[in-house]
Design an enzyme around this catalytic site. Sequence first.
Site, mmCIF file in Angstrom:
data_model
loop_
_atom_site.group_PDB
_atom_site.id
_atom_site.type_symbol
_atom_site.label_atom_id
_atom_site.label_comp_id
_atom_site.label_asym_id
_atom_site.label_seq_id
_atom_site.Cartn_x
_atom_site.Cartn_y
_atom_site.Cartn_z
ATOM 1 N N LEU A 36 0.951 -1.253 0.016
ATOM 2 C CA LEU A 36 -0.019 -0.029 0.027
ATOM 3 C C LEU A 36 0.970 1.242 -0.109
ATOM 4 O O LEU A 36 0.447 2.230 -0.476
ATOM 5 C CB LEU A 36 -1.044 0.055 1.379
ATOM 6 C CG LEU A 36 -1.878 -1.024 1.395
ATOM 7 C CD1 LEU A 36 -2.675 -0.987 2.548
ATOM 8 C CD2 LEU A 36 -3.002 -0.842 0.242
ATOM 9 N N PHE A 41 10.395 3.708 8.140
ATOM 10 C CA PHE A 41 10.959 2.750 8.573
ATOM 11 C C PHE A 41 10.504 1.284 8.069
ATOM 12 O O PHE A 41 10.838 0.138 8.629
ATOM 13 C CB PHE A 41 10.703 2.667 10.132
ATOM 14 C CG PHE A 41 11.225 3.818 10.812
ATOM 15 C CD1 PHE A 41 12.622 3.923 11.169
ATOM 16 C CD2 PHE A 41 10.389 5.010 10.923
ATOM 17 C CE1 PHE A 41 13.173 4.947 11.729
ATOM 18 C CE2 PHE A 41 10.979 6.350 11.624
ATOM 19 C CZ PHE A 41 12.420 6.020 11.982
ATOM 20 N N GLY A 42 9.794 1.334 6.981
ATOM 21 C CA GLY A 42 9.230 0.126 6.533
ATOM 22 C C GLY A 42 8.176 0.073 5.378
ATOM 23 O O GLY A 42 8.013 1.122 4.863
ATOM 24 N N HIS A 43 7.404 -0.997 5.353
ATOM 25 C CA HIS A 43 6.364 -0.988 4.194
ATOM 26 C C HIS A 43 5.159 -1.245 5.065
ATOM 27 O O HIS A 43 5.124 -1.977 5.726
ATOM 28 C CB HIS A 43 6.816 -2.212 2.974
ATOM 29 C CG HIS A 43 8.138 -1.971 2.630
ATOM 30 N ND1 HIS A 43 8.214 -1.831 1.254
ATOM 31 C CD2 HIS A 43 9.414 -1.924 3.227
ATOM 32 C CE1 HIS A 43 9.791 -1.593 1.232
ATOM 33 N NE2 HIS A 43 10.060 -1.793 2.210
ATOM 34 N N LYS A 59 1.617 -2.882 8.837
ATOM 35 C CA LYS A 59 2.760 -2.134 8.674
ATOM 36 C C LYS A 59 4.048 -2.842 9.024
ATOM 37 O O LYS A 59 4.004 -3.320 10.361
ATOM 38 C CB LYS A 59 2.578 -0.750 9.569
ATOM 39 C CG LYS A 59 3.616 0.263 9.099
ATOM 40 C CD LYS A 59 3.600 1.564 10.065
ATOM 41 C CE LYS A 59 2.618 2.609 9.363
ATOM 42 N NZ LYS A 59 2.868 3.883 10.051
ATOM 43 N N GLU A 108 -6.036 -0.609 10.767
ATOM 44 C CA GLU A 108 -7.424 -0.430 10.118
ATOM 45 C C GLU A 108 -6.810 -0.015 8.661
ATOM 46 O O GLU A 108 -6.004 0.710 8.507
ATOM 47 C CB GLU A 108 -8.352 0.539 10.770
ATOM 48 C CG GLU A 108 -9.551 0.844 9.914
ATOM 49 C CD GLU A 108 -10.337 2.158 10.442
ATOM 50 O OE1 GLU A 108 -11.299 2.445 9.893
ATOM 51 O OE2 GLU A 108 -9.973 2.907 11.514
ATOM 52 N N ALA A 110 -7.486 1.934 5.403
ATOM 53 C CA ALA A 110 -7.931 3.213 4.835
ATOM 54 C C ALA A 110 -8.265 3.097 3.216
ATOM 55 O O ALA A 110 -7.161 3.369 2.734
ATOM 56 C CB ALA A 110 -7.196 4.324 5.461
ATOM 57 N N ASP A 153 0.804 16.387 15.880
ATOM 58 C CA ASP A 153 1.338 16.436 14.294
ATOM 59 C C ASP A 153 0.095 16.426 13.580
ATOM 60 O O ASP A 153 0.350 15.588 12.596
ATOM 61 C CB ASP A 153 2.349 15.477 14.560
ATOM 62 C CG ASP A 153 3.062 15.477 13.322
ATOM 63 O OD1 ASP A 153 3.388 16.702 12.796
ATOM 64 O OD2 ASP A 153 3.975 14.424 13.020
ATOM 65 N N GLU A 157 -0.127 14.820 5.610
ATOM 66 C CA GLU A 157 0.513 13.626 5.567
ATOM 67 C C GLU A 157 -0.034 12.552 6.513
ATOM 68 O O GLU A 157 0.432 11.437 6.399
ATOM 69 C CB GLU A 157 2.033 13.931 5.784
ATOM 70 C CG GLU A 157 2.755 14.765 4.675
ATOM 71 C CD GLU A 157 2.407 16.403 5.000
ATOM 72 O OE1 GLU A 157 1.740 16.661 5.722
ATOM 73 O OE2 GLU A 157 3.446 17.090 4.403
HETATM 74 P P1 AMP Z 1 3.685 5.471 6.767
HETATM 75 O O1 AMP Z 1 4.774 4.466 6.986
HETATM 76 O O2 AMP Z 1 2.653 5.498 7.900
HETATM 77 O O3 AMP Z 1 4.132 6.650 6.250
HETATM 78 O O4 AMP Z 1 2.923 4.705 5.516
HETATM 79 C C1 AMP Z 1 3.569 4.597 4.275
HETATM 80 C C2 AMP Z 1 2.367 4.632 3.282
HETATM 81 O O5 AMP Z 1 1.373 3.496 3.319
HETATM 82 C C3 AMP Z 1 1.355 5.781 3.549
HETATM 83 O O6 AMP Z 1 1.797 7.132 2.967
HETATM 84 C C4 AMP Z 1 0.069 5.378 2.949
HETATM 85 O O7 AMP Z 1 -0.080 5.511 1.435
HETATM 86 C C5 AMP Z 1 0.124 3.758 3.276
HETATM 87 N N1 AMP Z 1 -0.794 3.290 4.295
HETATM 88 C C6 AMP Z 1 -0.193 3.561 5.566
HETATM 89 N N2 AMP Z 1 -0.996 2.896 6.384
HETATM 90 C C7 AMP Z 1 -2.079 2.820 5.779
HETATM 91 C C8 AMP Z 1 -3.632 2.281 6.040
HETATM 92 N N3 AMP Z 1 -3.826 1.966 7.466
HETATM 93 N N4 AMP Z 1 -4.443 2.042 4.929
HETATM 94 C C9 AMP Z 1 -4.212 2.313 3.646
HETATM 95 N N5 AMP Z 1 -2.931 2.804 3.056
HETATM 96 C C10 AMP Z 1 -1.883 2.877 4.343
#
Ligand code: AMP
Length: 293
Positions: A36, A41-43, A59, A108, A110, A153, A157
């Site tokens: 997604l 720090f990861g994917h 995550k 969850e 999104a 925050d 974003e």
């Molecule tokens: P983050 O590490 O939280 O910045 O997540 C990286 C990217 O993954 C975000 O910019 C979103 O595009 C996607 N993402 C993170 N969490 C979610 C989620 N709960 N549902 C859908 N997409 C997500």
Amino acid sequence: MAVAAETQSEEKGSSEVSAAEKRRWTLNDFDIGKPLGRGKFGHVYLAREKKSNHIVALKVLFKSQLKQSQVEHQLRREVEIQSHLRHPNILRLYGYFYDQTRVYLILEYAAKGELYKELQKCKYFSEKRAATYISSLARALIYCHGKHVIHRDIKPENLLIGAQGELKIADFGWSVHTFNRRRTMCGTLDYLPPEMVESVEHDSSVDIWSLGVLCYEFLYGVPPFEAREHSDTYRRIIKVDLRFPPKPIVSSSAKDLISQMLVKDSSQRLPLHKLLEHPWIVQNADLSGIFRG
Ligand code: AMP
């Protein structure tokens, strides 16, 4: 996830066991789907919990990177806080687990992705859309503040969009659970209130400021104190150098609300329950929090 480390220790007693710790999950409990997105720090992957068929976002964070950036404490706090919050406009954190190299957060999903991208695509939002989003976030923040959680925050974003088009506050990396006024410098420059720029004490009214900045950015497409140099943004925030450009055309009622939120003296900012009664919100916001474009 938000980044930089924070040194203060506060919040809840460690004896309080979070809901997230009650169930032991493993990677085998999930079917992993498409990626997604990617964070620092990861994917993040779409995933399905095998027993319930429940769709989630998984995550995956690398322990080595968390350690290197010294954000383990921050992540622990993020998990502890987010797993206790239940609100339609706050992304649920269902649980977490880890193996030797990685930490997994069960979030969850999104379905409509990042608000940031939507704002980039549209450049700026209509007043109805902005008011609908701002009122839903105000309700979510009233809920957080009632639980003594300050987000600290709020910015595009950190907001995701759910399947119905409702906003979800998604990142509690900078949030705190506190009963005291605090001094820590955190958050992202453009959204920082004067009292945090100047490192004086702050409380939950920092979130009112950030919501005011967000409201401005929704309507104008750029944050209000943007400048080429960081030092100029600081200066503009401290002076509350608030200007409303002639284009796009924004109603005086919206400008009035923003002006009441972006007030230097934090005790004079419009309280969030009053924001919900402001004529601009009453006339423009859809109370469902869902923007039907
Ligand atoms: P983050 O590490 O939280 O910045 O997540 C990286 C990217 O993954 C975000 O910019 C979103 O595009 C996607 N993402 C993170 N969490 C979610 C989620 N709960 N549902 C859908 N997409 C997500």
